[in-house]
Structure formats: structure tokens, C-alpha cells
Design an enzyme around this catalytic site. Structure first.
Site, PDB file in Angstrom:
ATOM      1  N   GLU A 179      69.243  10.172 105.703  1.00 26.74           N
ATOM      2  CA  GLU A 179      68.159  10.565 106.611  1.00 26.74           C
ATOM      3  C   GLU A 179      67.764  12.034 106.439  1.00 26.74           C
ATOM      4  O   GLU A 179      67.124  12.613 107.308  1.00 26.74           O
ATOM      5  CB  GLU A 179      68.545  10.296 108.075  1.00 26.74           C
ATOM      6  CG  GLU A 179      69.201   8.958 108.341  1.00 26.74           C
ATOM      7  CD  GLU A 179      68.323   7.766 107.997  1.00 26.74           C
ATOM      8  OE1 GLU A 179      67.159   7.950 107.633  1.00 26.74           O
ATOM      9  OE2 GLU A 179      68.828   6.624 108.093  1.00 26.74           O
ATOM     10  N   ASP A 226      60.992   6.587  99.968  1.00 24.90           N
ATOM     11  CA  ASP A 226      61.895   5.443  99.863  1.00 24.90           C
ATOM     12  C   ASP A 226      61.478   4.601  98.662  1.00 24.90           C
ATOM     13  O   ASP A 226      60.289   4.285  98.502  1.00 24.90           O
ATOM     14  CB  ASP A 226      61.828   4.584 101.120  1.00 24.90           C
ATOM     15  CG  ASP A 226      62.576   5.196 102.296  1.00 24.90           C
ATOM     16  OD1 ASP A 226      63.522   5.964 102.059  1.00 24.90           O
ATOM     17  OD2 ASP A 226      62.210   4.899 103.451  1.00 24.90           O
TER      18      ASP A 226
END
Length: 525
Positions: free
Chosen positions: A204, A343
């Protein structure tokens, strides 16, 4: 007609960073959340990405992408159960595509995309694509993903980023388990690739002051943060505090051009619509058509139209990168470094045309005078500025920790703390009991499984899915399931019921047997 002259080179370097991660999904449900998520991402993103990178590597192109692979993903891409399940899923995909070619009519509540002639053309393309994927799984992927990735690492096509086991939110994690998870994650990468990553994608992009010291002790030389962690000044990597560990920041101006919480290329009308399904076959045969167009009014997907749009977006992105490098280099008075980070699953799973865009943009950037390199290249070539004190931060909403520690998920914070405390205390006791004076401590599969379940409990995915309301019930179920497993094994062991603890550990290991080399004896004492 003469060719257009090549654009003049721009100063500096561009780096594309991809972060590949899914939680552990094997043996934990299939639909709507579970293994289906893994197989969809594998078919739509991982297979095409590997195809793109191998194609470019065969052309002699190197230092193309900095690719983060979390230990959880690599474990699933190598797992025999997952490999078999993926092959079955692809075969089913091909059967569903075959069914689309036989469509005779569509109902009134289906859109133009479901018309028989449109579905037949779409089904033919999908059938061929599924056949290609089946062959790749049988031939290239038969031993898992690690051999393919190792080839790319050895050829210096990519730089590999590692990470801690199970992708925990590190700032909230007990320091002992944080250190263990990182060291074991790097060891897991070495076992699979014969290569220990020097850089990591911090889960994260989360950071707390002092974490750089743990990175340095584990041999990590650089890691990723989000742009606001560096107050938006991402044109150079920065050593953190008094360490030599470099933080590289994502350039939001460039990254958001592709994908942001509100806009980006994937929403273009010509691209395949992610949300519109044909409910007979489960395929996605519509194009976006328009942001406000309801599903029943979506137009059929047109591959040629989409390909033309990809070319437009490649040209646009190249211009954005060139202009950003020039502007940042002028501002600094020295060559700048621009990082776009995403991502991996965006490219193919969420954005069907993403892998095509990647392949074309990785060719177009050098042709347009842009040097493409990795984070390791940036560190080696001096794209590094003055030291910086980083604030507590992440790449989540608000760029702080609220997604993983806010009121909505405060119960996760408490659960994780309690479960980790139980696990550490129980493992310490077990290893002490097994230690004989003057003899090596034997490996303890019960202690190993307790740590494995505790790590699965603290995966950052579960609070994220609750905070973002994406399969929140599944996320809560998974967190509490692994917490229960940890406590159940630990309670049996603490009560002196060793045989029962072994049976429980073996039973849970049949579902959660990832990270086979995890060794509780390496837990910091």
C-alpha cells in the site's frame, strides 16, 4: 514519402513500475469472490503481460519495467492446485466462447452487443484467444510462473521488486512480525528466482518513520512511496532520514493520465466495458460506448476501433512523459526522473486493451527520445536528491492510513493486534520447549502454521475491501477465518495437546500451505 525525423532526446529517464498483487484465494471460495478473481486476473493480465515482456525481450530490449511481484501472487502462480484450476478455467472460457458463436437471438433487455451477428464475431475472437491461453498454460506455464519471471530477470528485461509475506500493512504491524515477514518475503523470492530483490513495493506504499532502518537491515536499498509522501516532488529519489535507503515517488500527474480515481484512458468509449456481461456466456462483448450509457444500450465491441484508440493514447502518453521530463529537468537544473506506477491488474483485467497499450508504449517511448529504465538504474545513475524526512503515509484515500486504520475498520486493528500477540507468544513458547541444550532447535510445523495463519489474518486486503466496500463480507470472513485458525492451533498447543495441535496445523495447511519454506525459527526473538 520520406519518414518523419525522430524527435530530439529529452533529458532524464522514465520508469514504469507495476505492482502485482492479489490476496491468497486458493481453497477459499470461487464465485463471486475467491478463485475466480485469481483466474480472471491471470488470464486477462498476467498471461498477456508475460507475452508482452517476452516479445520485447526477444527483440533485445532491456531494462523495460520495474515489476513488483508479491510473495502471495508468486505462490499462487507456482501452486499446482492453482495451475490446474487455471487450466480448467481457460478451457471453460473457450467453451463459453464457442457457445457465443451459436447465438440465434437476443432478448429485448439485452443491448445491441448481444445481437447474434455481433456475438458470433465476438465469440470467434474469444475462442481463439482462449485457445492461445490454453497452449501457453500447457507449454510455457507448465512449471509455474517463476521460471518465466526468472528468464526476464536474468535477461535484465525487468527489475524485480519483492515485498513482505502476505502483504501486511506494515506501519500497524508488530515490529517482530514486520521484520519476519519482510525477510521471509525476500527469501521466498530468492528461492523462486535465484535472485534477492534489492527494491520492494512496500504494501500500500505505506510508511512510518523508522521503517527505513528495517529495510536497510534486510538488505533493501529502495522502495516506492506515493507522490504526496514526497510532497509532490518526485523528480528524484530521496534517501530517507539518516539512511542510505532511497524512496522513489510515483508521479501523479503522469500516472493519473492513464488511470485515476475519476478518469483515465480505460474509460474511453471504444474500449471493452468491464461491467457489462452477457449473462448466457459470462463474456464481456460490449464497448464502453459512453460513461452514462446503460448496459442494455451498449454497442458491440469493435477490436479495430479499440486498436486505433490505443494508438492515440500511446501518442498522448509519450507527449505527456516528454513534456514532464523536460519541465522537471528545467525546474531542477539537472536531468529528472519520472515514475508512473500502477497495479498490474489494471492492464488486461480492468482495462482489456492495457497490455496492447503497454507493448506499444514501451516501443514508442525510446523511439520518441525518452530513456526508459528501472528504479535500480535510477539509483545507479544518480537520479537521487537530498535526504528527506517522510511523513506517515500510504497511497490510499487521503494518502494517510485511514483506509487500514479508520473507524470503519477499527475492529481489524484490534483483531490483528490480538491475533499477532497470541501467535508470537505461542511460537516463542513452542520453540523454547523444543530447544535442547547444546542441540539445534528442530523445525516445528505447528509453529510455522501459526505464523502462516497470523500473516494471512493481517493481509492489508481485508480492511481495504471493507473500507472501499468491495466484497466486504468476504473480507471480514477471511480475516476472522485466519484469526480463528491461529487461535485454534495456538490454544491446543498452549493446553499441552500437542497431537491435536499437529492435526489442526496439518488440516489448515491443506488450504493455507503457501510459503512452504517459512520457518518460525527465524522469527526475531
Amino acid at each position: 514519402m520520406s519518414e518523419q525525423p525522430a524527435p530530439p532526446p529529452v533529458p532524464g529517464m522514465f520508469t514504469l513500475v507495476l505492482h502485482t498483487h492479489l490476496p491468497w484465494l486458493a481453497h477459499h471460495g470461487r464465485w463471486p469472490v475467491g478463485e475466480e478473481w485469481l483466474y480472471q486476473s491471470w488470464a486477462a493480465a498476467y498471461l498477456p503481460l508475460m507475452r508482452v515482456l517476452r516479445t520485447l525481450a526477444a527483440e533485445g530490449r532491456g531494462h523495460l519495467v520495474t515489476l513488483g511481484m508479491t510473495p502471495v501472487v508468486t505462490a499462487q502462480l507456482d501452486d499446482p492446485y492453482c495451475l490446474e484450476g487455471m487450466s480448467h478455467w481457460v478451457a471453460n472460457w473457450q467453451l463459453r466462447a464457442r457457445e457465443a458463436t451459436t447465438r440465434l437471438a437476443c432478448t429485448a433487455d439485452e443491448g445491441p452487443y448481444a445481437a447474434p451477428e455481433a456475438m458470433r464475431a465476438f465469440g470467434i475472437r474469444e475462442y481463439d484467444e482462449a485457445g492461445r491461453a490454453l497452449e501457453e498454460m500447457a507449454v510455457e506455464w507448465r512449471h509455474g510462473g517463476s521460471p518465466l519471471l526468472r528468464q526476464l530477470i536474468d535477461a535484465e528485461t525487468i527489475e524485480l521488486l519483492g515485498g513482505p509475506l502476505s502483504h501486511p500493512f506494515q506501519p500497524l504491524l508488530n515490529p517482530r512480525l514486520r521484520e519476519f515477514a519482510l525477510r521471509e518475503g525476500l527469501a521466498d523470492a530468492h528461492q523462486r528466482f535465484a535472485h534477492t530483490p534489492r527494491g520492494i513495493w512496500a504494501p500500500e506504499c505505506a510508511y512510518a518513520p523508522g521503517m527505513e532502518n528495517g529495510y536497510a537491515a534486510a538488505g533493501v536499498t529502495h522502495f516506492m512511496v506515493d507522490g504526496p509522501s514526497l510532497r509532490g516532488d518526485t523528480a528524484l529519489g530521496r534517501p530517507v532520514a539518516d539512511s542510505d535507503v532511497i524512496a522513489f515517488g510515483r508521479d501523479l500527474q503522469v500516472s493519473y493520465r492513464v488511470w485515476s480515481p475519476k478518469s483515465g484512458y480505460p474509460g474511453h468509449a471504444a474500449y471493452r466495458d468491464f461491467h457489462t456481461y452477457d449473462h448466457v456466456t459470462g463474456l464481456k462483448p460490449a464497448r464502453v460506448t459512453g460513461r452514462s450509457v446503460p448496459s442494455q444500450d451498449k454497442a458491440p465491441y469493435d477490436a479495430e476501433r479499440a486498436s486505433h484508440t490505443v494508438d492515440q493514447h500511446v501518442a498522448d502518453f509519450v507527449d505527456v512523459v516528454r513534456n514532464r521530463l523536460a519541465a522537471e529537468s528545467d525546474r531542477l537544473g539537472r536531468p529528472a526522473h519520472v515514475i508512473a506506477a500502477f497495479d498490474t491488474e489494471l492492464f488486461g483485467h480492468w482495462w482489456h486493451e492495457g497490455p496492447i497499450w503497454l507493448e506499444r508504449v514501451l516501443r514508442a517511448l525510446p523511439a520518441a527520445g525518452v530513456r526508459v529504465g528501472t528504479l535500480a538504474d535510477a539509483a545507479a545513475d544518480g537520479f537521487v536528491g537530498a535526504p528527506v524526512e517522510l511523513p506517515p503515509s500510504s497511497w490510499g484515500s487521503g494518502k494517510d492510513w485511514q483506509v487500514w486504520s479508520g473507524e470503519q475498520v477499527s475492529d481489524f486493528v484490534q483483531l490483528n493486534t490480538e491475533v499477532v500477540d497470541v501467535a508470537l507468544a505461542c511460537v516463542d513458547k513452542a520453540l523454547d520447549q523444543n530447544a535442547a541444550v547444546g542441540a539445534p532447535t528442530p523445525r516445528d510445523r505447528v509453529a510455522d502454521q501459526i505464523l502462516r495463519e497470523a500473516l494471512l489474518t493481517v493481509s492489508s486486503d481485508w480492511p481495504f475491501m471493507v473500507s472501499k466496500d468491495t466484497a466486504a463480507d468476504y473480507a471480514r470472513y477471511r480475516a476472522h477465518l485466519h484469526a480463528h485458525a491461529t487461535r485454534e492451533i495456538a490454544d491446543a498447543l498452549a493446553a499441552g495437546r500437542r497431537e491435536q495441535a499437529e492435526r489442526l496445523a496439518d488440516g489448515w495447511n491443506r488450504a493455507d500451505g503457501l510459503f512452504g519454506a517459512l520457518d518460525a525459527r527465524r522469527l526475531p526473538r
